[in-house]
Every structure is written in C-alpha cells, then in structure tokens.
Motif scaffolding. Structure first.
Motif, PDB file in Angstrom:
ATOM      1  N   SER A 294       0.821  -1.206   0.000  1.00  0.00           N
ATOM      2  CA  SER A 294       0.000   0.000   0.000  1.00  0.00           C
ATOM      3  C   SER A 294       0.856   1.257   0.000  1.00  0.00           C
ATOM      4  O   SER A 294       1.973   1.270   0.542  1.00  0.00           O
ATOM      5  CB  SER A 294      -0.924   0.012   1.227  1.00  0.00           C
ATOM      6  OG  SER A 294      -0.177   0.269   2.408  1.00  0.00           O
ATOM      7  N   GLY A 295       0.313   2.283  -0.592  1.00  0.00           N
ATOM      8  CA  GLY A 295       1.012   3.559  -0.588  1.00  0.00           C
ATOM      9  C   GLY A 295       1.216   4.068   0.817  1.00  0.00           C
ATOM     10  O   GLY A 295       2.259   4.649   1.141  1.00  0.00           O
ATOM     11  N   GLN A 296       0.221   3.827   1.698  1.00  0.00           N
ATOM     12  CA  GLN A 296       0.336   4.273   3.085  1.00  0.00           C
ATOM     13  C   GLN A 296       1.481   3.560   3.793  1.00  0.00           C
ATOM     14  O   GLN A 296       2.228   4.164   4.568  1.00  0.00           O
ATOM     15  CB  GLN A 296      -0.982   3.997   3.833  1.00  0.00           C
ATOM     16  CG  GLN A 296      -1.021   4.531   5.254  1.00  0.00           C
ATOM     17  CD  GLN A 296      -0.878   6.039   5.304  1.00  0.00           C
ATOM     18  OE1 GLN A 296      -1.374   6.741   4.422  1.00  0.00           O
ATOM     19  NE2 GLN A 296      -0.200   6.537   6.326  1.00  0.00           N
ATOM     20  N   GLU A 297       1.625   2.268   3.519  1.00  0.00           N
ATOM     21  CA  GLU A 297       2.728   1.506   4.123  1.00  0.00           C
ATOM     22  C   GLU A 297       4.072   2.066   3.689  1.00  0.00           C
ATOM     23  O   GLU A 297       4.995   2.204   4.500  1.00  0.00           O
ATOM     24  CB  GLU A 297       2.616   0.040   3.720  1.00  0.00           C
ATOM     25  CG  GLU A 297       3.671  -0.870   4.316  1.00  0.00           C
ATOM     26  CD  GLU A 297       3.525  -2.304   3.862  1.00  0.00           C
ATOM     27  OE1 GLU A 297       4.525  -3.061   3.955  1.00  0.00           O
ATOM     28  OE2 GLU A 297       2.428  -2.684   3.404  1.00  0.00           O
ATOM     29  N   LEU A 298       4.203   2.396   2.408  1.00  0.00           N
ATOM     30  CA  LEU A 298       5.449   2.986   1.909  1.00  0.00           C
ATOM     31  C   LEU A 298       5.695   4.350   2.546  1.00  0.00           C
ATOM     32  O   LEU A 298       6.828   4.672   2.916  1.00  0.00           O
ATOM     33  CB  LEU A 298       5.393   3.118   0.388  1.00  0.00           C
ATOM     34  CG  LEU A 298       5.436   1.810  -0.411  1.00  0.00           C
ATOM     35  CD1 LEU A 298       5.165   2.073  -1.885  1.00  0.00           C
ATOM     36  CD2 LEU A 298       6.797   1.134  -0.249  1.00  0.00           C
ATOM     37  N   CYS A 299       4.630   5.151   2.682  1.00  0.00           N
ATOM     38  CA  CYS A 299       4.769   6.473   3.304  1.00  0.00           C
ATOM     39  C   CYS A 299       5.275   6.355   4.734  1.00  0.00           C
ATOM     40  O   CYS A 299       6.203   7.073   5.144  1.00  0.00           O
ATOM     41  CB  CYS A 299       3.424   7.204   3.312  1.00  0.00           C
ATOM     42  SG  CYS A 299       2.824   7.675   1.691  1.00  0.00           S
ATOM     43  N   GLU A 300       4.679   5.453   5.488  1.00  0.00           N
ATOM     44  CA  GLU A 300       5.039   5.325   6.901  1.00  0.00           C
ATOM     45  C   GLU A 300       6.437   4.756   7.094  1.00  0.00           C
ATOM     46  O   GLU A 300       7.188   5.198   7.964  1.00  0.00           O
ATOM     47  CB  GLU A 300       4.010   4.442   7.605  1.00  0.00           C
ATOM     48  CG  GLU A 300       2.628   5.089   7.694  1.00  0.00           C
ATOM     49  CD  GLU A 300       1.587   4.157   8.287  1.00  0.00           C
ATOM     50  OE1 GLU A 300       1.939   2.980   8.567  1.00  0.00           O
ATOM     51  OE2 GLU A 300       0.424   4.586   8.474  1.00  0.00           O
ATOM     52  N   SER A 301       6.812   3.754   6.265  1.00  0.00           N
ATOM     53  CA  SER A 301       8.128   3.129   6.439  1.00  0.00           C
ATOM     54  C   SER A 301       9.260   4.051   6.004  1.00  0.00           C
ATOM     55  O   SER A 301      10.370   3.975   6.541  1.00  0.00           O
ATOM     56  CB  SER A 301       8.197   1.817   5.651  1.00  0.00           C
ATOM     57  OG  SER A 301       8.061   2.053   4.258  1.00  0.00           O
ATOM     58  N   LEU A 302       8.994   4.946   5.060  1.00  0.00           N
ATOM     59  CA  LEU A 302      10.031   5.835   4.554  1.00  0.00           C
ATOM     60  C   LEU A 302       9.923   7.247   5.105  1.00  0.00           C
ATOM     61  O   LEU A 302      10.841   8.059   4.908  1.00  0.00           O
ATOM     62  CB  LEU A 302       9.975   5.880   3.017  1.00  0.00           C
ATOM     63  CG  LEU A 302      10.224   4.551   2.291  1.00  0.00           C
ATOM     64  CD1 LEU A 302       9.988   4.711   0.797  1.00  0.00           C
ATOM     65  CD2 LEU A 302      11.630   4.064   2.561  1.00  0.00           C
ATOM     66  N   GLY A 303       8.817   7.546   5.773  1.00  0.00           N
ATOM     67  CA  GLY A 303       8.652   8.880   6.340  1.00  0.00           C
ATOM     68  C   GLY A 303       8.487   9.963   5.297  1.00  0.00           C
ATOM     69  O   GLY A 303       9.003  11.075   5.453  1.00  0.00           O
ATOM     70  N   VAL A 304       7.749   9.652   4.225  1.00  0.00           N
ATOM     71  CA  VAL A 304       7.547  10.621   3.149  1.00  0.00           C
ATOM     72  C   VAL A 304       6.054  10.704   2.821  1.00  0.00           C
ATOM     73  O   VAL A 304       5.236   9.932   3.328  1.00  0.00           O
ATOM     74  CB  VAL A 304       8.335  10.233   1.877  1.00  0.00           C
ATOM     75  CG1 VAL A 304       9.829  10.261   2.153  1.00  0.00           C
ATOM     76  CG2 VAL A 304       7.901   8.868   1.356  1.00  0.00           C
ATOM     77  N   SER A 305       5.690  11.648   1.969  1.00  0.00           N
ATOM     78  CA  SER A 305       4.291  11.848   1.606  1.00  0.00           C
ATOM     79  C   SER A 305       3.863  10.886   0.501  1.00  0.00           C
ATOM     80  O   SER A 305       4.701  10.292  -0.185  1.00  0.00           O
ATOM     81  CB  SER A 305       4.077  13.285   1.136  1.00  0.00           C
ATOM     82  OG  SER A 305       4.771  13.499  -0.094  1.00  0.00           O
ATOM     83  N   ARG A 306       2.555  10.767   0.312  1.00  0.00           N
ATOM     84  CA  ARG A 306       2.023   9.935  -0.762  1.00  0.00           C
ATOM     85  C   ARG A 306       2.442  10.485  -2.127  1.00  0.00           C
ATOM     86  O   ARG A 306       2.714   9.723  -3.059  1.00  0.00           O
ATOM     87  CB  ARG A 306       0.492   9.879  -0.682  1.00  0.00           C
ATOM     88  CG  ARG A 306      -0.040   8.873   0.337  1.00  0.00           C
ATOM     89  CD  ARG A 306      -1.557   8.805   0.264  1.00  0.00           C
ATOM     90  NE  ARG A 306      -2.077   7.743   1.114  1.00  0.00           N
ATOM     91  CZ  ARG A 306      -2.287   6.501   0.733  1.00  0.00           C
ATOM     92  NH1 ARG A 306      -1.985   6.149  -0.500  1.00  0.00           N
ATOM     93  NH2 ARG A 306      -2.787   5.607   1.558  1.00  0.00           N
ATOM     94  N   THR A 307       2.522  11.807  -2.218  1.00  0.00           N
ATOM     95  CA  THR A 307       2.950  12.426  -3.472  1.00  0.00           C
ATOM     96  C   THR A 307       4.381  12.033  -3.814  1.00  0.00           C
ATOM     97  O   THR A 307       4.704  11.734  -4.975  1.00  0.00           O
ATOM     98  CB  THR A 307       2.843  13.961  -3.388  1.00  0.00           C
ATOM     99  OG1 THR A 307       1.488  14.315  -3.130  1.00  0.00           O
ATOM    100  CG2 THR A 307       3.299  14.616  -4.685  1.00  0.00           C
ATOM    101  N   ALA A 308       5.246  11.995  -2.798  1.00  0.00           N
ATOM    102  CA  ALA A 308       6.643  11.617  -3.021  1.00  0.00           C
ATOM    103  C   ALA A 308       6.735  10.170  -3.494  1.00  0.00           C
ATOM    104  O   ALA A 308       7.514   9.839  -4.403  1.00  0.00           O
ATOM    105  CB  ALA A 308       7.452  11.814  -1.741  1.00  0.00           C
ATOM    106  N   VAL A 309       5.916   9.296  -2.882  1.00  0.00           N
ATOM    107  CA  VAL A 309       5.908   7.897  -3.294  1.00  0.00           C
ATOM    108  C   VAL A 309       5.422   7.778  -4.738  1.00  0.00           C
ATOM    109  O   VAL A 309       6.005   7.052  -5.552  1.00  0.00           O
ATOM    110  CB  VAL A 309       5.000   7.063  -2.359  1.00  0.00           C
ATOM    111  CG1 VAL A 309       4.779   5.660  -2.941  1.00  0.00           C
ATOM    112  CG2 VAL A 309       5.621   6.966  -0.973  1.00  0.00           C
ATOM    113  N   TRP A 310       4.351   8.487  -5.064  1.00  0.00           N
ATOM    114  CA  TRP A 310       3.804   8.436  -6.422  1.00  0.00           C
ATOM    115  C   TRP A 310       4.833   8.881  -7.447  1.00  0.00           C
ATOM    116  O   TRP A 310       4.970   8.283  -8.510  1.00  0.00           O
ATOM    117  CB  TRP A 310       2.566   9.330  -6.492  1.00  0.00           C
ATOM    118  CG  TRP A 310       1.920   9.342  -7.847  1.00  0.00           C
ATOM    119  CD1 TRP A 310       1.020   8.440  -8.339  1.00  0.00           C
ATOM    120  CD2 TRP A 310       2.142  10.287  -8.891  1.00  0.00           C
ATOM    121  NE1 TRP A 310       0.658   8.766  -9.627  1.00  0.00           N
ATOM    122  CE2 TRP A 310       1.337   9.904 -10.000  1.00  0.00           C
ATOM    123  CE3 TRP A 310       2.936  11.431  -9.012  1.00  0.00           C
ATOM    124  CZ2 TRP A 310       1.310  10.615 -11.188  1.00  0.00           C
ATOM    125  CZ3 TRP A 310       2.913  12.146 -10.199  1.00  0.00           C
ATOM    126  CH2 TRP A 310       2.106  11.740 -11.276  1.00  0.00           C
TER     127      TRP A 310
END
Length: 325
Positions: free
Chosen positions: A17-33
């Motif tokens: 999930s995008g949320q999982e990536l955000c939380e594990s890396l400490g970044v925003s959903r936009t950054a992940v996208w």
C-alpha cells in the motif's frame, strides 16, 4: 528513496500500500507516487490498484543504478556505485574517481562506452544496451608486482557469476578472457597507479557481451554473447551484482595468501587450453608447447621440447594452434 521503494516492491509478490510505503520511509504519498512514476520511466512494470497499492510485475532487462543496488549483497564491492549512461571508458572514469579519493570497492558501471579499451591498446566494442561495461577500484596493500594476479582473480569471478546467473559453464583463456563455445564473451583489463613499491590504486575493467546479436565479420569467429549462447535476455543488473559478489569471495581468498595457491586448482580446471597445444607470441620470440596450467604466481606453464617455460603476462599472446583457443 528510489532504491528503498524498489527493494520493498521486490521483497513481495503481493501489493504494497502507498500508506505503508509512506510510513516506512517517512515521506508523503505524493513523493511515493513520483518515485513510482520514475521507476516506470526506467522500464519497470508496476501495477497500481486503488485501495490495494503497488505491485512489481515481471519486466524487461532494466539496467539502472537503483536496480543493481536493490539486489547487491556485498560488504564492499559496489557499495559505492557510480552508474553512468555514457562514458569514454569505465576504466578512465574509475581512474578519475580514484584520483579524487574514491574508496576501495567503488564500482563504475556504464550503459555505453564510446572509447572502450581492450588489452594491448585495442578498442573494445561496447554499444548501448548490449553489455556490461564496469570497472572496480581497489587499494590493496600489496607489492606492485603482485597486481597482475588480480586479473586472474577477476576472470574466476566473472566465469563463476555467469554460471550462477545463466547456468552456462564457461572457461578461461589465460590471462584475461572468459570463453563460451570457444569464443570470447568477456575481456578484462587491469591498470594501476604506483609509486616506488606502493600501489595507489588498481582498476579492473570488465566488459561482458550480454545482448549483442551480431558481430562484425572479423569478430564473428572469435566473439560471442550471452544472448547468442542462451537464446534469451540475461539481466545485466543481476549479472553485474553477481560479478561483484563473486569478486568479493575470490578476493578474500587471494589476499591472505598473496598468491593464487588457494585458487589455483579451480583456475586450472577452468583453463580452456590446459593440456592442449598452444602458440606463445612474445616480442621477438614465438614458440609452441603444451599448456600445463598456472603456478601460484599466475604465470602460465608451457611444456616445450626444450623443457618447461614460464610465461609472464604482459605483451604476450597465447593462442590455440587451430584458432582463437
């Protein structure tokens, strides 16, 4: 962050999930996208499903610094990775990096070389997207006269890595070529900078023909590629990482002995010309004999009618009587 997200996607066949990536890396959903888009531009096939996340699909031969880093398992070799789209020569760039203080284990990799170098001043054909062009920086605390043995260590590493990745059992043509189907698939060029009895650095350049489908007429009987030998696409990133990992294993066995004793049996078992007649071409001296393998110094032993002769690498060429090997 790009490498970290790639590692997470590679670690599972399920959706992340995008949320999982955000939380594990400490970044925003936009950054992940944005990173997901960058990975797709690099050639990765990523499936995105609302409320489920992202999943990495099987893709093409993606060859990037992030891909190599995501699968590399070494303590030192390649941990400082310099990845370039194009360069004159990876050996030249490695020398420049070394002069600027790059640490041991620095690995320079390029998608394309426009001035690739081979042994004895020859050029090395290295078109974009068809091979692995890489150079490793070493700073060994050994006498300069021992450095030539590093070429043989590298040949063992490349042959082993090719076998691990493709299943093909290659051979070695002393001192610096790796052979498949009696043709050259890899060349190795070792250069160094020394002062008196001290090595500043050694650069080991490795060129592997991976995806070349056709060679010029003058090379078609001497050179081959992994594509021609396997009939399929071989991952350049996977093979680059495998070479670095195998190098580290063999280098660690070589250093304590400061000779090829611990590796000699394996090298000789893989020597393509062993117990076969060869022609030795040295400046002002050409002769034939039976190749009997290497000694602990990495010198080639050739049995002639006048006795055993020891061949030291350098301006010497060893060929088979009836062809390249």
């Amino acid at each position: 962050m790009k490498t970290k997200i790639l590692k997470v996607l590679k670690s599972t066949s399920e959706y992340v999930s995008g949320q999982e990536l955000c939380e594990s890396l400490g970044v925003s959903r936009t950054a992940v996208w944005k990173v997901i888009r960058q990975l797709e531009e690099d050639g990765y096939r990523i499936e995105a499903v609302r409320n489920r996340g992202y999943r990495l699909l099987e893709g093409e031969d993606v060859f990037t610094g992030e891909e190599i880093r995501s699968i590399l398992h070494t303590k030192q070799a390649g941990q400082n990775l310099v990845f370039l789209d194009i360069v004159d020569s990876t050996n030249n760039e490695a020398r420049r990096q070394a002069e600027q203080g790059a640490p041991e284990g620095t690995l320079v990799v390029a998608v394309e070389q426009n001035a690739g170098k081979g042994r004895r001043g020859r050029s090395w054909i290295s078109p974009k997207g068809t091979g692995i062009w890489m150079s490793l920086i070493l700073r060994p605390e050994i006498p300069p006269e021992y450095a030539s043995m590093l070429t043989l260590v590298a040949a063992l590493a490349v042959e082993s890595a090719i076998c691990r990745v493709t299943g093909l059992a290659g051979k070695i043509k002393w001192p610096n070529d790796v052979i498949l189907d009696d043709k050259k698939v890899c060349g190795i060029l070792t250069e160094m900078s020394t002062e008196m009895e001290r090595i500043h650095y050694v650069v080991i350049g490795i060129g592997i023909n991976v995806g070349i489908s056709e060679f010029p007429k003058e090379l078609e009987n001497k050179a081959t590629s992994l594509l021609l030998c396997t009939g399929r696409t071989v991952s350049r990133a996977q093979l680059t990482a495998a070479v670095a990992e195998a190098w580290e294993e063999y280098y660690e066995r070589f250093l304590p002995a400061l000779n090829l004793g611990p590796l000699m049996e394996e090298y000789n078992n893989n020597l393509v010309n062993r117990d076969r007649e060869v022609k030795v071409l040295a400046p002002g001296d050409t002769y034939t004999g039976i190749c009997r393998g290497i000694n602990e110094k990495g010198e080639l032993l050739v049995e002639t009618s006048g006795g055993m002769r020891v061949v030291v690498s350098g301006e010497v060429s060893v060929r088979g009587i009836y062809g390249y090997v």
